[in-house]
Design a protein around this motif. Structure first.
Motif: not given
Length: 814
Positions: A267-287
């Motif tokens: 839960k600490t990793i999930l909270f501090t780094l973000g879940g699967f939807e945040q990963l998808q948003c980060s991927k879009v912005s990084k591209r």
């Protein structure tokens, strides 16, 4: 479903004892059961970062901890009524709440262990929502949120972390636990209370509600950044928890409550780094930041909209099946057609009989596959019409846009040039002179679907930094939460991965109890073992549930870390992935799936009446052996399906584009194990199984492909197409020569080590790359302290080194 332990001989005897008519029905039903789930509807499973909040709270506690809820309440009320007689917590105002919370925190600073534990239990009761004054679960959850934000605001989390550090370093408790022959719930009391409070705070604060005040939102963001920063003990909280995991696995602290540690870590990793939807948003912005074209689709939306595969049998199959059934009824011992008589044990043997195949299928732990429902010999009944559900309907065609790598275009052009012109141009992908018109059109189509990943850009940049360390410039390193976590776990990452996999092995249902394996039941076994059948059944359910929750937490931790590291920098991902492979993660996951996977997914290892907060609000009904056996009414167990999908995704991440690891799948005979997992009618799980089958198809031989045409067609329908990928044909792959496998891993390892030493190992920087001062004035102006003996003998040095040496000034000037 048929029982796991029923042997083929016993079934044959049972069958013979039945009258003819009944025997026929029994055999038909038996066959229908084993062919399983083509008639069943799709499992309505919604994959997300975690289960709903109430379930995640209840999974923190084992059922043997039940009596401690009242103990926590007693500790709180004794202290509360001493300072505020005849008052109720729910009736006080915010100022009084804050004053009492701060008074409790002061009580944590005392030296006496017993008093400190009482205060910690009182704080835990607050985090549990002061349930004694609540009449419903909704009310308990309301006060949990309020009390958690209050505790965080007065600084409880920092105080709890200091206490946790103290307990981790408590050598007396560790040595006492090591000497004990049997560890129970009592050995981990102090740790469990602290971890419970911390977990409840993290889990409650991270879940956003639309009704949250702006002040709470600010507190949440501050807490999130603090958890991911090295503020506590000069390292992120996740690194401290990883340290607990390795200490437990090394045998120095067998009393650590590992389930709670892993849940808090997840839960600490999930909270501090973000879940699967945040990963998808980060991927879009990084591209977008790297100037790459946008993603062709949102993979989460596509997967959630897919339906499980269960195509009907073709007309030719129906005729063939009817003929085969007639032959079987006449007891004719005729060998089957090569297409259908494929023994999964030996990919090159095709003369097995149907009777042997059925016997093999009955043994759930054998390595043979139970054919996918769509590949059975029987005529499929018409599918049951599904009620209309809100799903995205794809137009006719494939769910995924095809992708092409730059390397694929280069290979296609090279082979075309050598075929038509007789020369090659290296990495040139633009020159098409002399090639026929259809080749031009092919190249145009390939380039239309060309996909450049973030990883490719990162690898190219890293190569540039390695080639030109001086002129390449300084790398801009963003110290985000994932970067800080990687820096924190980098020195001990191999040990962390081994520890997690050790615990996963101990929690897997296929593992046999060994004397040398680690004991993960320290926080579930009571001090006094059960004496009645009911108590034994309850403990059995508790132990199974405990193991399932551990598998769920570890699978989620590994998947989140792999995905976040890959987005942050591909070599961080490769470093973690390579150590997972070295620690035998691939055979471990295959071992996990080599069980009756439908039984695992439909397991009923929970007692809803004992789940928190239900058990503290409602009267506890009388538990009976029948009610425990019946379990709940759910179609499947959410956490087990979630774990299975996570493990399949991890396996995909480890093997993707790695031929040496793909061959490990082949060597460990994963195809029959994976095929058996296709019986689960859930689209997302089937997709990841089909991906794993696709990468190894060309190595399984022609006979396997002929015998599994329906699986092949399911791969065509569900998995993304890579243009020019000949996965369905056994053509030799240039990248997959067996003698190159070790070289491939060694080259990858060398690249990872160069990356880690360049970025993180400042002590090993090459002195030749340090800047040089070439200014004569500044060099001569530097004060240099000469040693005393040199100053005393300066005249001698001048005479010997300067005056007595003949100098030819003409030669010097030339």
């Amino acid at each position: 479903m048929e029982g796991v332990g029923l042997s083929a001989n016993n079934k044959q005897k049972q069958n013979q004892m039945l009258p003819n008519k009944t025997r026929g029905e029994f055999t038909r039903n038996q066959r229908k059961d084993s062919e399983g789930l083509s008639e069943a509807p799709d499992l309505e499973f919604e994959y997300s970062d975690a289960d709903n909040w109430a379930v995640e709270l209840s999974e923190l506690y084992s059922y043997t901890e039940g009596p401690e809820f009242l103990l926590n309440r007693k500790c709180f009320e004794e202290d509360f009524h001493t300072h505020m007689p005849d008052q109720k917590w729910t009736k006080l105002d915010s100022v009084q709440h804050r004053a009492h919370a701060m008074r409790l925190l002061d009580g944590l600073d005392v030296i006496g262990r017993e008093h400190r534990l009482k205060v910690a239990r009182a704080i835990l009761y607050m985090a549990q929502g002061t349930f004694g004054e609540c009449s419903s679960e909704v009310e308990v959850q309301h006060w949990m949120r309020y009390n958690s934000f209050l505790l965080l605001d007065v600084g409880a989390f920092t105080a709890l972390l200091e206490l946790l550090n103290m307990e981790i370093d408590n050598s007396a408790a560790c040595s006492s636990a090591v000497r004990k022959p049997a560890i129970s719930l009592a050995d981990s009391t102090d740790l469990r209370v602290l971890l419970n409070i911390m977990y409840l705070m993290v889990e409650t604060i991270q879940s956003e509600e639309p009704t949250d005040s702006p002040e709470w939102r600010t507190i949440r963001e501050t807490f999130k950044s603090e958890l991911g920063s090295p503020l506590y003990n000069h390292e992120p909280v996740s690194v401290m928890l990883f340290g607990m995991v390795t200490k437990f696995c090394s045998g120095h602290a067998p009393h650590f409550p590992m389930k709670k540690v892993l849940l808090l870590l997840w839960k600490t990793i999930l909270f501090t780094l973000g879940g699967f939807e945040q990963l998808q948003c980060s991927k879009v912005s990084k591209r977008a930041a790297l100037g790459l074209p946008p993603l062709p689709e949102d993979s989460l939306c596509v997967v959630r909209s897919m339906r499980a595969a269960s195509p009907p049998a073709s007309a030719s199959d129906l005729i063939e099946q009817q003929q085969r059934r007639a032959r079987r009824d006449h007891k004719a011992l005729i060998k089957q057609d090569n297409l259908d008589a494929f023994n999964e044990k030996d990919p090159y043997k095709a003369d097995d009989t149907r009777e042997e195949e059925e016997e093999n299928d009955d043994n759930d732990n054998s390595m043979e596959a139970e054919p996918f429902p769509i590949e059975r010999d029987e005529v499929m009944p018409p599918p049951i019409p599904h009620p209309p559900t809100e799903r995205v309907c794809f137009p006719k065609g494939l769910p995924w846009a095809p992708k092409v790598r730059e390397k694929d275009i280069e290979q296609f052009l090279e082979s075309s040039r050598s075929k038509f012109i007789g020369y090659t141009l290296g990495n040139d992908t633009d020159t098409v002179v002399g090639l026929p018109r259809p080749i031009h059109e092919s190249i145009k189509t390939l380039k239309q679907h060309k996909y450049v990943s973030i990883a490719e850009v990162q690898i190219a940049k890293e190569e540039e930094y390695q080639k030109t360390p001086l002129s390449g410039g300084e790398e801009e390193l963003e110290l985000c939460a994932i970067e800080l976590l990687y820096q924190g776990i980098l020195p001990s990452l191999p040990q962390y991965m081994i520890a997690l996999l050790k615990i996963l092995l101990a929690a897997a249902p296929t593992s046999k109890a060994k004397t040398d394996s680690i004991n993960i039941l320290a926080d579930v076994l009571p001090e006094e073992m059960p004496t009645t059948v009911l108590q034994s059944m309850k403990l059995g359910v508790d132990v199974n549930r405990h193991k399932e929750i551990i598998v769920k937490a570890i699978s989620a931790i590994l998947l989140l870390l792999l995905k976040h590291f890959k987005l942050n920098h591909v070599y961080q991902f490769e470093y973690m992935a390579q150590h997972l492979v070295f620690a035998n993660c691939i055979p471990l996951i295959l071992k996990f799936f080599n069980q009756n996977i439908m039984s695992y997914i439909t397991a009923k290892n929970s007692i809803s009446a004992l789940d928190f907060p239900h058990c503290v609000v409602h009267e506890l009904p009388e538990l009976t052996a029948e009610s425990l056996e019946a379990g709940d009414n759910n179609q499947f167990c959410w956490r087990n399906l979630f774990s299975c999908i996570n493990l399949l995704r991890i396996l995909n991440k480890l093997t993707k584009w790695k031929h040496s690891r793909t061959m490990m799948l082949v060597v460990f005979k994963s195809a029959p194990i994976l095929k058996r997992a296709l019986k689960v009618k859930q689209a997302m799980m089937q997709l990841y199984v089909l991906k794993l089958l696709k990468v190894q198809t060309k190595y399984l031989g022609r006979q396997w492909r002929k015998s599994n045409m329906k699986t092949m067609s399911a791969i065509y329908q569900k998995v993304r197409h890579r243009l020019n990928d000949d996965w369905a044909y056994g053509n030799a792959d240039l990248d997959a020569r067996p003698w190159d496998f070790q070289a491939e891993e060694c080259a990858l390892r060398a690249s990872i080590e160069r990356f880690n030493s360049r970025r993180y190992d400042k002590s090993q920087s090459n002195p030749e790359f340090l800047p040089v001062d070439n200014c004569l004035q500044s060099v001569l102006g530097q004060r240099i302290d000469l040693p005393e003996d040199f100053q005393m003998n300066y005249d001698l040095w001048l005479e010997r080194e300067v005056f007595s040496k003949p100098i030819s000034w003409e030669e010097l000037l030339q």
